[in-house]
Design an enzyme around this catalytic site. Structure first.
Site, PDB file in Angstrom:
ATOM      1  N   TYR A  87     -12.656  -2.152  -2.416  1.00 44.02           N
ATOM      2  CA  TYR A  87     -13.115  -2.153  -1.018  1.00 44.02           C
ATOM      3  C   TYR A  87     -14.637  -2.061  -0.901  1.00 44.02           C
ATOM      4  CZ  TYR A  87      -8.358  -1.830   0.893  1.00 44.02           C
ATOM      5  OH  TYR A  87      -7.054  -2.096   1.264  1.00 44.02           O
ATOM      6  N   ASN A 136      -1.580   0.228   7.041  1.00 41.85           N
ATOM      7  CA  ASN A 136      -1.048  -1.045   7.572  1.00 41.85           C
ATOM      8  C   ASN A 136      -0.242  -1.831   6.529  1.00 41.85           C
ATOM      9  OD1 ASN A 136      -3.127  -1.887   5.978  1.00 41.85           O
ATOM     10  ND2 ASN A 136      -4.155  -3.127   7.521  1.00 41.85           N
ATOM     11  N   PHE A 196     -14.698   3.744   8.793  1.00 43.67           N
ATOM     12  CA  PHE A 196     -13.342   4.024   8.310  1.00 43.67           C
ATOM     13  C   PHE A 196     -13.248   4.131   6.781  1.00 43.67           C
ATOM     14  CE2 PHE A 196     -13.703  -0.618   8.837  1.00 43.67           C
ATOM     15  CZ  PHE A 196     -13.275  -1.097   7.596  1.00 43.67           C
ATOM     16  N   GLU A 221     -10.295 -10.869  -6.836  1.00 44.59           N
ATOM     17  CA  GLU A 221      -9.339  -9.750  -6.794  1.00 44.59           C
ATOM     18  C   GLU A 221      -8.307  -9.855  -7.919  1.00 44.59           C
ATOM     19  OE1 GLU A 221      -9.587  -8.603  -2.043  1.00 44.59           O
ATOM     20  OE2 GLU A 221      -7.819  -9.704  -2.752  1.00 44.59           O
ATOM     21  N   ARG A 259      -1.442 -14.528   5.063  1.00 44.34           N
ATOM     22  CA  ARG A 259      -2.188 -13.860   6.132  1.00 44.34           C
ATOM     23  C   ARG A 259      -1.415 -13.933   7.460  1.00 44.34           C
ATOM     24  NH1 ARG A 259      -7.155 -12.199   5.579  1.00 44.34           N
ATOM     25  NH2 ARG A 259      -7.977 -12.890   7.574  1.00 44.34           N
ATOM     26  N   LYS A 314       0.810  -1.225   0.000  1.00 41.40           N
ATOM     27  CA  LYS A 314       0.000   0.000   0.000  1.00 41.40           C
ATOM     28  C   LYS A 314       0.845   1.276   0.000  1.00 41.40           C
ATOM     29  CE  LYS A 314      -3.784  -2.197   2.552  1.00 41.40           C
ATOM     30  NZ  LYS A 314      -4.589  -2.048   3.783  1.00 41.40           N
ATOM     31  N   THR A 331      -4.585  -7.077  11.334  1.00 41.90           N
ATOM     32  CA  THR A 331      -4.897  -5.862  10.555  1.00 41.90           C
ATOM     33  C   THR A 331      -4.377  -4.607  11.248  1.00 41.90           C
ATOM     34  OG1 THR A 331      -6.913  -6.956   9.807  1.00 41.90           O
ATOM     35  CG2 THR A 331      -6.792  -4.595   9.451  1.00 41.90           C
ATOM     36  N   HIS A 348      -2.190  -5.448   1.865  1.00 37.17           N
ATOM     37  CA  HIS A 348      -3.501  -6.114   1.789  1.00 37.17           C
ATOM     38  C   HIS A 348      -3.249  -7.479   1.164  1.00 37.17           C
ATOM     39  CE1 HIS A 348      -7.646  -7.028   0.636  1.00 37.17           C
ATOM     40  NE2 HIS A 348      -7.113  -7.439  -0.509  1.00 37.17           N
TER      41      HIS A 348
HETATM   42  P1  CMP Z   1      -7.106  -4.416   4.381  1.00 32.26           P
HETATM   43  O1  CMP Z   1      -6.636  -5.781   4.715  1.00 32.26           O
HETATM   44  O2  CMP Z   1      -6.635  -3.818   3.108  1.00 32.26           O
HETATM   45  O3  CMP Z   1      -8.715  -4.395   4.393  1.00 32.26           O
HETATM   46  C1  CMP Z   1      -9.477  -3.247   4.710  1.00 32.26           C
HETATM   47  C2  CMP Z   1      -8.626  -2.093   5.179  1.00 32.26           C
HETATM   48  O4  CMP Z   1      -9.314  -1.067   5.867  1.00 32.26           O
HETATM   49  C3  CMP Z   1      -7.649  -2.624   6.204  1.00 32.26           C
HETATM   50  O5  CMP Z   1      -6.674  -3.422   5.583  1.00 32.26           O
HETATM   51  C4  CMP Z   1      -7.139  -1.317   6.820  1.00 32.26           C
HETATM   52  O6  CMP Z   1      -6.176  -0.692   5.982  1.00 32.26           O
HETATM   53  C5  CMP Z   1      -8.384  -0.436   6.773  1.00 32.26           C
HETATM   54  N1  CMP Z   1      -9.044  -0.234   8.068  1.00 32.26           N
HETATM   55  C6  CMP Z   1      -9.139   0.930   8.714  1.00 32.26           C
HETATM   56  N2  CMP Z   1      -9.846   0.811   9.844  1.00 32.26           N
HETATM   57  C7  CMP Z   1     -10.223  -0.485   9.933  1.00 32.26           C
HETATM   58  C8  CMP Z   1     -10.981  -1.221  10.892  1.00 32.26           C
HETATM   59  N3  CMP Z   1     -11.503  -0.656  11.986  1.00 32.26           N
HETATM   60  N4  CMP Z   1     -11.164  -2.535  10.667  1.00 32.26           N
HETATM   61  C9  CMP Z   1     -10.645  -3.135   9.551  1.00 32.26           C
HETATM   62  N5  CMP Z   1      -9.929  -2.461   8.598  1.00 32.26           N
HETATM   63  C10 CMP Z   1      -9.714  -1.155   8.797  1.00 32.26           C
END
Ligand code: CMP
Length: 134
Positions: free
Chosen positions: A50, A113, A58, A127, A86, A10, A92, A116
């Site tokens: 998404y 983070n 969020f 995807e 994973r 990311k 996450t 993904h």
């Molecule tokens: P990702 O695995 O890409 O999937 C959804 C993304 O939303 C997650 O990583 C984070 O970057 C973002 N995110 C932000 N807030 C939250 C939350 N409360 N729970 C889950 N994902 C979140």
């Protein structure tokens, strides 16, 4: 079982020149890079990727973040790739991520983070078809 997964390195990680170090983590456990490309994605692409999070608290922050600068999309392949990746990515939320995981080492916060990854074989198929239509 041999599987494929879609990975996004990311914007926060690309901005900090972490592409090589993150790919190295995957290669070290035997996963193979099958395809890779950089893209600064539009809001349209981000909302498609998404879609399941639309309406969540969020969501707007997530779309703003994921479109702010280029990301690196990758197809990884290997034995039990989905669960292996994973586990390697970690929780996450980087603050809750286990020692030895990518998000523990490199993650900034719950939104920023680093990575993904597809959460199941079915999600990976959808995807990969979206990110690598050819
Ligand atoms: P990702 O695995 O890409 O999937 C959804 C993304 O939303 C997650 O990583 C984070 O970057 C973002 N995110 C932000 N807030 C939250 C939350 N409360 N729970 C889950 N994902 C979140």
């Amino acid at each position: 079982m041999r599987e494929r997964s879609l990975i996004l390195i990311k914007p926060d990680a690309v901005e900090r020149n972490l592409i090589g170090q993150i790919i190295n983590c995957y290669e070290e456990v035997g996963l193979k890079v099958m395809a890779m490309r950089m893209e600064n994605i539009t809001e349209e692409v981000a909302s498609k990727h998404y879609a399941e999070h639309k309406g969540k608290a969020f969501y707007d922050e997530l779309i703003k973040y994921i479109t702010r600068s280029p990301l690196c999309a990758i197809i990884l392949e290997g034995k039990d790739a989905i669960s292996k990746i994973r586990q390697l990515n970690g929780h996450t939320n980087p603050a809750k991520a286990e020692d030895g995981t990518i998000r523990k080492y490199f993650g900034v916060n719950l939104t920023e983070n680093c990575v993904h990854a597809s959460d199941s074989v079915e999600t990976a198929k959808r995807e990969i078809a979206m990110w690598f239509p050819n």
